[in-house]
Enzyme design. Structure first.
Site, PDB file in Angstrom:
ATOM      1  N   GLU A 112     -31.828  29.139  -6.858  1.00  0.00           N
ATOM      2  CA  GLU A 112     -30.791  29.043  -5.835  1.00  0.00           C
ATOM      3  C   GLU A 112     -29.543  28.459  -6.465  1.00  0.00           C
ATOM      4  OE1 GLU A 112     -31.788  28.537  -1.468  1.00  0.00           O
ATOM      5  OE2 GLU A 112     -31.443  26.535  -2.247  1.00  0.00           O
ATOM      6  N   TYR A 123     -27.235  34.523 -15.026  1.00  0.00           N
ATOM      7  CA  TYR A 123     -28.394  35.000 -14.277  1.00  0.00           C
ATOM      8  C   TYR A 123     -28.392  36.525 -14.147  1.00  0.00           C
ATOM      9  CZ  TYR A 123     -28.843  30.064 -12.991  1.00  0.00           C
ATOM     10  OH  TYR A 123     -28.981  28.706 -13.023  1.00  0.00           O
TER      11      TYR A 123
HETATM   12  C1  LIG Z   1     -25.045  27.430 -16.683  1.00  0.00           C
HETATM   13  C2  LIG Z   1     -25.288  26.817 -18.037  1.00  0.00           C
HETATM   14  C3  LIG Z   1     -26.723  26.282 -18.094  1.00  0.00           C
HETATM   15  C4  LIG Z   1     -25.126  27.900 -19.106  1.00  0.00           C
HETATM   16  O1  LIG Z   1     -25.511  27.356 -20.367  1.00  0.00           O
HETATM   17  P1  LIG Z   1     -25.027  28.027 -21.755  1.00  0.00           P
HETATM   18  O2  LIG Z   1     -25.902  27.491 -22.834  1.00  0.00           O
HETATM   19  O3  LIG Z   1     -23.574  27.840 -21.921  1.00  0.00           O
HETATM   20  O4  LIG Z   1     -25.329  29.569 -21.499  1.00  0.00           O
HETATM   21  P2  LIG Z   1     -25.456  30.719 -22.619  1.00  0.00           P
HETATM   22  O5  LIG Z   1     -24.680  30.337 -23.838  1.00  0.00           O
HETATM   23  O6  LIG Z   1     -26.903  31.014 -22.821  1.00  0.00           O
HETATM   24  O7  LIG Z   1     -24.763  31.939 -21.899  1.00  0.00           O
HETATM   25  C5  LIG Z   1     -25.278  33.249 -22.050  1.00  0.00           C
HETATM   26  C6  LIG Z   1     -24.351  34.211 -21.346  1.00  0.00           C
HETATM   27  O8  LIG Z   1     -24.236  33.866 -19.959  1.00  0.00           O
HETATM   28  C7  LIG Z   1     -22.871  34.071 -19.513  1.00  0.00           C
HETATM   29  N1  LIG Z   1     -22.253  32.773 -19.218  1.00  0.00           N
HETATM   30  C8  LIG Z   1     -22.762  31.535 -19.439  1.00  0.00           C
HETATM   31  N2  LIG Z   1     -21.908  30.584 -18.983  1.00  0.00           N
HETATM   32  C9  LIG Z   1     -20.838  31.234 -18.472  1.00  0.00           C
HETATM   33  C10 LIG Z   1     -19.621  30.803 -17.868  1.00  0.00           C
HETATM   34  N3  LIG Z   1     -19.346  29.512 -17.672  1.00  0.00           N
HETATM   35  N4  LIG Z   1     -18.733  31.742 -17.473  1.00  0.00           N
HETATM   36  C11 LIG Z   1     -19.005  33.051 -17.637  1.00  0.00           C
HETATM   37  N5  LIG Z   1     -20.141  33.543 -18.227  1.00  0.00           N
HETATM   38  C12 LIG Z   1     -21.038  32.634 -18.623  1.00  0.00           C
HETATM   39  C13 LIG Z   1     -22.166  34.733 -20.679  1.00  0.00           C
HETATM   40  O9  LIG Z   1     -22.361  36.124 -20.559  1.00  0.00           O
HETATM   41  C14 LIG Z   1     -22.941  34.175 -21.865  1.00  0.00           C
HETATM   42  O10 LIG Z   1     -22.851  34.989 -23.018  1.00  0.00           O
HETATM   43  P3  LIG Z   1     -21.567  34.833 -23.993  1.00  0.00           P
HETATM   44  O11 LIG Z   1     -21.368  33.374 -24.269  1.00  0.00           O
HETATM   45  O12 LIG Z   1     -21.984  35.624 -25.201  1.00  0.00           O
HETATM   46  O13 LIG Z   1     -20.411  35.424 -23.247  1.00  0.00           O
HETATM   47  C15 LIG Z   1     -24.285  25.660 -18.335  1.00  0.00           C
HETATM   48  O14 LIG Z   1     -22.986  26.153 -18.155  1.00  0.00           O
HETATM   49  C16 LIG Z   1     -24.474  24.441 -17.440  1.00  0.00           C
HETATM   50  O15 LIG Z   1     -25.261  23.537 -17.753  1.00  0.00           O
HETATM   51  N6  LIG Z   1     -23.706  24.374 -16.313  1.00  0.00           N
HETATM   52  C17 LIG Z   1     -23.723  23.186 -15.440  1.00  0.00           C
HETATM   53  C18 LIG Z   1     -25.005  23.085 -14.674  1.00  0.00           C
HETATM   54  C19 LIG Z   1     -25.230  24.294 -13.793  1.00  0.00           C
HETATM   55  O16 LIG Z   1     -24.346  24.726 -13.068  1.00  0.00           O
HETATM   56  N7  LIG Z   1     -26.467  24.829 -13.835  1.00  0.00           N
HETATM   57  C20 LIG Z   1     -26.844  25.961 -13.044  1.00  0.00           C
HETATM   58  C21 LIG Z   1     -27.167  25.507 -11.677  1.00  0.00           C
HETATM   59  S1  LIG Z   1     -27.767  26.836 -10.699  1.00  0.00           S
END
Ligand SMILES: CC(C)(COP(=O)(O)OP(=O)(O)OC[C@H]1O[C@@H](n2cnc3c(N)ncnc32)[C@H](O)[C@@H]1OP(=O)(O)O)[C@@H](O)C(=O)NCCC(=O)NCCS
Length: 155
Positions: A112, A123
Site C-alpha cells: 500500500e 513498483y
Molecule cells: C522507494 C525507494 C525504496 C527506492 O529505493 P532505490 O534504491 O532508490 O530504488 P532503485 O534504485 O532500486 O530504483 C529502481 C528503479 O525504480 C524507479 N525509481 C526509484 N526511485 C524513483 C524515484 N524517486 N523517482 C522515479 N523513479 C524511481 C526507477 O525506474 C529506478 O531505476 P533507475 O534508477 O535506473 O531509473 C527509496 O526512494 C525510499 O526509501 N523512499 C522513501 C521511503 C518510501 O517512500 N518507501 C516506499 C513506501 S511505499
C-alpha cells in the site's frame, strides 16, 4: 527477544529515520516494528550498500518489513537510505522479498502506497498493478489527507 534482534532493530531504525520524510507520517516507531516481529507473521530483511544481506556489524543501506498470512505477503515497509538511492537497492529488496515469499508458498505480493509516492515507478517497473484504493487514508503533518493505493503482483 531473539538474539541479534536488538542490534538488527537498531540498524533498521537508523535507515527508517534517514529514509522517511517526517511530513508524510509513514515511518514506524521502534516499538511498532518490535511488536510486529514479536507478534509473529512478520519478517524483515536488511541489505548492505553492495546489495547483499547484511553481515554482523556492517552498516545498513535499506530494509523491508513484510507480513505473510495464508499464502499472501504484504510489503509493510520498504526503505533505502537517501545516500544509496538509485543504485538498484530498492529493486533488489523487493525482488528478494518476492523470491523468499514464493519459496515459502505465497502466491501474491501486496503493498500500500501514498498516492503520488515516486516509489510507484519502482513498483510498476517490477510488475505491480493497482488493485484498490482507500480514499483519504493518510494524513500529513499539515493535516492534508492523501489516498492510499494498493498494488499487487502475482508471485
Ligand atoms: C522507494 C525507494 C525504496 C527506492 O529505493 P532505490 O534504491 O532508490 O530504488 P532503485 O534504485 O532500486 O530504483 C529502481 C528503479 O525504480 C524507479 N525509481 C526509484 N526511485 C524513483 C524515484 N524517486 N523517482 C522515479 N523513479 C524511481 C526507477 O525506474 C529506478 O531505476 P533507475 O534508477 O535506473 O531509473 C527509496 O526512494 C525510499 O526509501 N523512499 C522513501 C521511503 C518510501 O517512500 N518507501 C516506499 C513506501 S511505499
Amino acid at each position: 527477544m531473539p538474539p541479534g534482534l536488538h542490534d538488527d532493530l537498531s540498524r533498521l531504525m537508523a535507515v527508517m529515520s534517514a529514509a522517511f520524510e517526517p511530513k508524510w507520517g509513514e515511518a514506524w516507531t521502534r516499538r511498532q516494528v518490535e511488536d510486529s516481529l514479536l507478534a509473529g507473521f512478520c519478517n524483515y530483511f536488511l541489505i548492505s550498500r553492495s546489495g547483499d544481506a547484511l553481515a554482523p556489524g556492517e552498516p545498513p543501506a535499506g530494509f523491508t518489513l513484510s507480513r505473510t498470512i495464508a499464502g499472501q505477503t504484504e510489503l509493510l515497509l520498504l526503505a533505502v537510505d537517501p545516500q544509496f538511492r538509485r543504485h538498484g537497492l530498492g529493486k533488489v529488496l523487493v525482488e528478494t522479498l518476492a523470491r523468499q515469499s514464493r519459496e515459502q508458498g505465497s502466491t501474491r505480493l501486496f503493498l500500500e502506497m501514498r498516492r503520488g509516492n515516486p516509489a510507484e515507478h519502482l513498483y510498476r517497473g517490477l510488475g505491480f498493478a493497482p488493485v484498490g484504493e482507500r480514499p483519504n487514508y493518510y494524513r500529513t503533518s499539515d493535516g492534508i489527507r492523501i489516498d492510499a493505493v494498493t498494488f499487487a503482483r502475482d508471485l
